[in-house]
Design an enzyme around this catalytic site. Sequence first.
Site, PDB file in Angstrom:
ATOM      1  N   GLU A  54      54.376  17.698 -10.349  1.00  0.00           N
ATOM      2  CA  GLU A  54      53.921  18.586  -9.281  1.00  0.00           C
ATOM      3  C   GLU A  54      52.643  19.321  -9.677  1.00  0.00           C
ATOM      4  O   GLU A  54      51.725  19.482  -8.870  1.00  0.00           O
ATOM      5  CB  GLU A  54      55.003  19.625  -8.941  1.00  0.00           C
ATOM      6  CG  GLU A  54      56.367  19.049  -8.595  1.00  0.00           C
ATOM      7  CD  GLU A  54      57.280  18.992  -9.796  1.00  0.00           C
ATOM      8  OE1 GLU A  54      58.417  19.479  -9.690  1.00  0.00           O
ATOM      9  OE2 GLU A  54      56.873  18.444 -10.845  1.00  0.00           O
ATOM     10  N   THR A 198      71.789  -1.853 -42.151  1.00  0.00           N
ATOM     11  CA  THR A 198      70.906  -2.697 -41.348  1.00  0.00           C
ATOM     12  C   THR A 198      69.513  -2.776 -41.966  1.00  0.00           C
ATOM     13  O   THR A 198      68.895  -3.843 -41.999  1.00  0.00           O
ATOM     14  CB  THR A 198      70.815  -2.150 -39.903  1.00  0.00           C
ATOM     15  OG1 THR A 198      72.121  -2.194 -39.311  1.00  0.00           O
ATOM     16  CG2 THR A 198      69.862  -2.964 -39.056  1.00  0.00           C
ATOM     17  N   GLY A 296      74.958  -2.585 -37.020  1.00  0.00           N
ATOM     18  CA  GLY A 296      76.035  -3.561 -37.083  1.00  0.00           C
ATOM     19  C   GLY A 296      77.335  -3.069 -36.467  1.00  0.00           C
ATOM     20  O   GLY A 296      77.415  -1.989 -35.881  1.00  0.00           O
TER      21      GLY A 296
END
Length: 359
Positions: A54, A198, A296
């Site tokens: 806005e 990971t 995982g």
Amino acid sequence: MKSIHKKYLLKAHLLANDNFGKTFPNPSIGCLIVKNNKIISKAATASAGRPHAEEIALKKAGKKSLGSNMYVTLEPCNHESYNGSCANQIIRSGIKNIYIASYDPDPRTNKKSIKKLKKNNINVSIGITQNRTYELNKFFFKSLIKKKPFTKIKMAISIDEKIAWQNYNSKWISNQRSREYAHILRYNSQAILTSSKTIIKDDPRFTIRKKNKIIKYPPLIIVDNFLKIPLKSKVLNSLSKRRIIIFTLKNNKKSQNLKKLGCDIILVKQKDQSNLKKIFTKLYNIGIKDILVEAGGILFTELMKQELVDELHIFKAPINIGERGIPLLLGKSLKDLKLLKINKKKFGNDVYSNYEIKS
């Protein structure tokens, strides 16, 4: 007349949709200013969430705003922005009518702006396209309610719901098209959450790529209780381009070295190490409202157990890995979960399914 106003609101939603992924931790909002049935100004929320749509649209329109209509996809803020709240800026601009798709759930604004606008003789209409605002900005609505990040799990699996062979020899289960879409999921997320396991197994970069070109380095959160992440990990090479937050039990020489490299190290107590809820609360409190989990089955299982998952994004490839493969979930399968399918697509022979976790 209602169809005309809906038409302009839908155009505002398109602006918000095209801008999604750039405004975290704020929602992506679209705004149009229309006068004599002509669009005189349009805007979407700026990168990093400020200024609001806005405010940008009003600045573009200038004095032309007097007597015009505004169409905006979320209730204008009642709290301070660069030039005061959006509600106050709208009042000063001379906007005559405002069409708002949805209330803002933020208690600083919720229905307060609408009340203020009406008090200042602005005609307010709300709710014509409410669902579109919610569907695009679910993370914003849900994280505010839960006071925890909106959390999505992304997994590539085989037909028998395995995420890898036992020896982790194969890097990819899903095909190229699936992996390209996975990068869109990353782009539409504020941060990626993973585990040290990971990082150690795959040594991923966790970048966002388009046509093999890196376009973004999303913030990365690593759960690493015993600080096993190698200092030569690829993700650590991108510290100048992204924020990396590591949750760990260890306050030692290695944690100090990681701090010197530029990582944010957040210590957790021994009793908190498996309590991901406390970690998620901390993430919410430092402004992380939306997370894509790429890890995982162990972390996935624990997140499900602690009821921290909102959505699943599953890419199923037409291969069978067998009983000795690494499972998606420990002791369970997808059919054991309470899921509501939102979307389904095919990428070549891969099937992508998007699920909402039923509460």
